[in-house]
Design a protein around this motif. Structure first.
Motif, PDB file in Angstrom:
ATOM      1  N   ALA A 174       0.829  -1.207   0.000  1.00  0.00           N
ATOM      2  CA  ALA A 174       0.000   0.000   0.000  1.00  0.00           C
ATOM      3  C   ALA A 174       0.859   1.250   0.000  1.00  0.00           C
ATOM      4  O   ALA A 174       0.535   2.242  -0.661  1.00  0.00           O
TER       5      ALA A 174
ATOM      6  N   GLU B  57       2.109   2.722  -3.286  1.00  0.00           N
ATOM      7  CA  GLU B  57       1.184   3.490  -4.111  1.00  0.00           C
ATOM      8  C   GLU B  57       1.158   4.971  -3.746  1.00  0.00           C
ATOM      9  O   GLU B  57       0.526   5.767  -4.432  1.00  0.00           O
ATOM     10  N   VAL B  58       1.833   5.343  -2.671  1.00  0.00           N
ATOM     11  CA  VAL B  58       1.832   6.732  -2.201  1.00  0.00           C
ATOM     12  C   VAL B  58       3.112   7.411  -2.651  1.00  0.00           C
ATOM     13  O   VAL B  58       4.217   6.917  -2.384  1.00  0.00           O
TER      14      VAL B  58
ATOM     15  N   GLU C  36      -1.832   9.086   4.329  1.00  0.00           N
ATOM     16  CA  GLU C  36      -2.062   8.597   2.970  1.00  0.00           C
ATOM     17  C   GLU C  36      -1.743   7.114   2.854  1.00  0.00           C
ATOM     18  O   GLU C  36      -2.429   6.371   2.140  1.00  0.00           O
TER      19      GLU C  36
ATOM     20  N   ASP D  16      -7.847   0.760   1.540  1.00  0.00           N
ATOM     21  CA  ASP D  16      -8.420   0.430   0.230  1.00  0.00           C
ATOM     22  C   ASP D  16      -7.961  -0.953  -0.224  1.00  0.00           C
ATOM     23  O   ASP D  16      -8.741  -1.723  -0.809  1.00  0.00           O
ATOM     24  N   LEU D  17      -6.689  -1.261   0.023  1.00  0.00           N
ATOM     25  CA  LEU D  17      -6.156  -2.564  -0.379  1.00  0.00           C
ATOM     26  C   LEU D  17      -6.870  -3.701   0.349  1.00  0.00           C
ATOM     27  O   LEU D  17      -7.253  -4.716  -0.257  1.00  0.00           O
TER      28      LEU D  17
ATOM     29  N   ARG E  57      -4.631   5.185   4.363  1.00  0.00           N
ATOM     30  CA  ARG E  57      -5.780   5.194   3.449  1.00  0.00           C
ATOM     31  C   ARG E  57      -5.577   4.182   2.323  1.00  0.00           C
ATOM     32  O   ARG E  57      -6.496   3.439   1.948  1.00  0.00           O
ATOM     33  N   SER E  58      -4.370   4.146   1.768  1.00  0.00           N
ATOM     34  CA  SER E  58      -4.076   3.187   0.707  1.00  0.00           C
ATOM     35  C   SER E  58      -4.163   1.753   1.224  1.00  0.00           C
ATOM     36  O   SER E  58      -4.665   0.853   0.535  1.00  0.00           O
TER      37      SER E  58
END
Length: 355
Positions: A75, A78-79, A140, A147-148, A143-144
């Protein structure tokens, strides 16, 4: 030959000349000039205050440990601006954080699974200049990660959930410029003009110079109109200059005539209210307090409306205005004329000898 100069213009010129001696007003003008002239630099700095993650070149190194660290690292990848590194134990991660903070590890994330739930504990620097940036980036990452995990667990549902709409990305600099910076430069002169109109009348009353003005062949209405002209005329003149400086800084502003009409109408409205307050409450401190509270209530109330003056100004400047925004400008113009007529009525009923 008799001097046929309008006495209101003479009083307005006298009032503008006296403003050069007011250090507070001059400093306010210089501050606005600085903001407008260097807006492109200030936007970057100000945006970094409330959204530090948008600042280019920000790199945060995070130590990740725990039995759910694999998904957490995925995750974090992705940031933007985050480099997550795996550590075998929480002790080694914390040791790296304390020993190499600022040059190596900036934060620690411990992800542990309990009862099919993942609990993440974060360790961030305390009282450091970099703390805000680190905290924002950690947010962030989490949050990622959320979502994952939702995506992974959706495969075990009896029916697939609805797909989320595609994310839309927008520049924070664009939003900050047109929703914060531009309204600030347009409406701050309006507030200052209203304060000037209050001071212009209360000072004349306090010093007793209002009687000297009445010795000349001018009426009380001429005196108030002259001071109102000087105060209200400053706001659109400043707004035009600030818009020009924004254009020179690369910030395009659309519908400039409509914006200037809006600023001029707001200035007339606020200055009329300020002058009325000064006549009804001649004591300077009381008048300024009443004016400030009134302006805060009015602008605070209109700010919540989607088609209020502030939002209308932003949409006009962006170039996405509809008929509603132009109607809002027309409503402000009507309100300003009504306020001015109301001020004329107050001037006609006020006894100058009683001031």
């Amino acid at each position: 030959m008799a001097d046929r100069t309008d006495p209101r213009l003479t009083i307005a010129r006298r009032e503008l000349g006296s403003l050069r001696k007011e250090k507070t007003i001059v400093l306010a003008l210089v501050l606005q000039l600085f903001i407008a002239a260097f807006s492109s630099f200030l936007v970057v700095g100000l945006v970094s205050l409330y959204d530090p993650g948008q600042v280019q070149g920000t790199e945060v190194d995070i130590a990740v440990t725990g039995d759910a660290s694999e998904d957490l690292i995925r995750a974090a990848s992705e940031v933007r601006g985050v480099d997550a590194q795996y550590y075998r134990s929480e002790e080694t991660a914390l040791r790296a954080f304390h020993e190499y903070r600022g040059t190596g590890i900036d934060a620690v994330l411990v992800a542990e699974t309990r009862d099919e739930r993942v609990f993440v504990r974060a360790v961030a620097p305390d009282g450091n200049v970099q703390t805000t940036v680190v905290v924002v980036q950690l947010r962030e990452v989490l949050r990622s990660f959320e979502d994952l995990k939702r995506t992974q667990r959706a495969a075990y549902l009896d029916s697939l959930p609805l797909e989320l709409p595609p994310e839309t990305s927008s520049s924070p600099y664009f939003g900050f410029t047109y929703t914060v910076l531009l309204p600030l430069l347009l409406f701050l002169p309006v507030f200052i003009s209203g304060s000037i109109s209050v001071d212009a009348l209360t000072e004349e009353i306090d010093r007793g110079t209002l009687e000297l003005l009445r010795v000349a062949p001018v009426s009380m209405t001429d005196v108030v109109d002259g001071k109102l002209l000087a105060a209200a005329g400053l706001a659109p003149a400043q707004a035009a200059l600030w818009v020009l400086l924004l254009e020179l800084n690369g910030t395009s502003v659309s519908n400039v005539p409509a914006l200037l009409v809006l600023v001029a109408a707001m200035a007339l409205l606020v200055c009329s209210v300020g002058a009325a307050v000064a006549l009804l409450a001649p004591e300077r401190r009381a008048a300024q307090l009443l004016y400030s509270l009134g302006v805060l209530l009015v602008f605070g109330g209109t700010a919540v409306f989607p088609n209020g003056p502030i939002n209308a100004a932003a949409r006009l400047a962006i170039g996405s205005a509809s008929g509603i925004e132009y109607a809002a400008v027309g409503a402000v113009v009507i309100a300003s004329l009504a306020a001015y007529l109301g001020l004329r009525g107050i001037v006609g009923r006020v006894d100058p000898d009683a001031l």
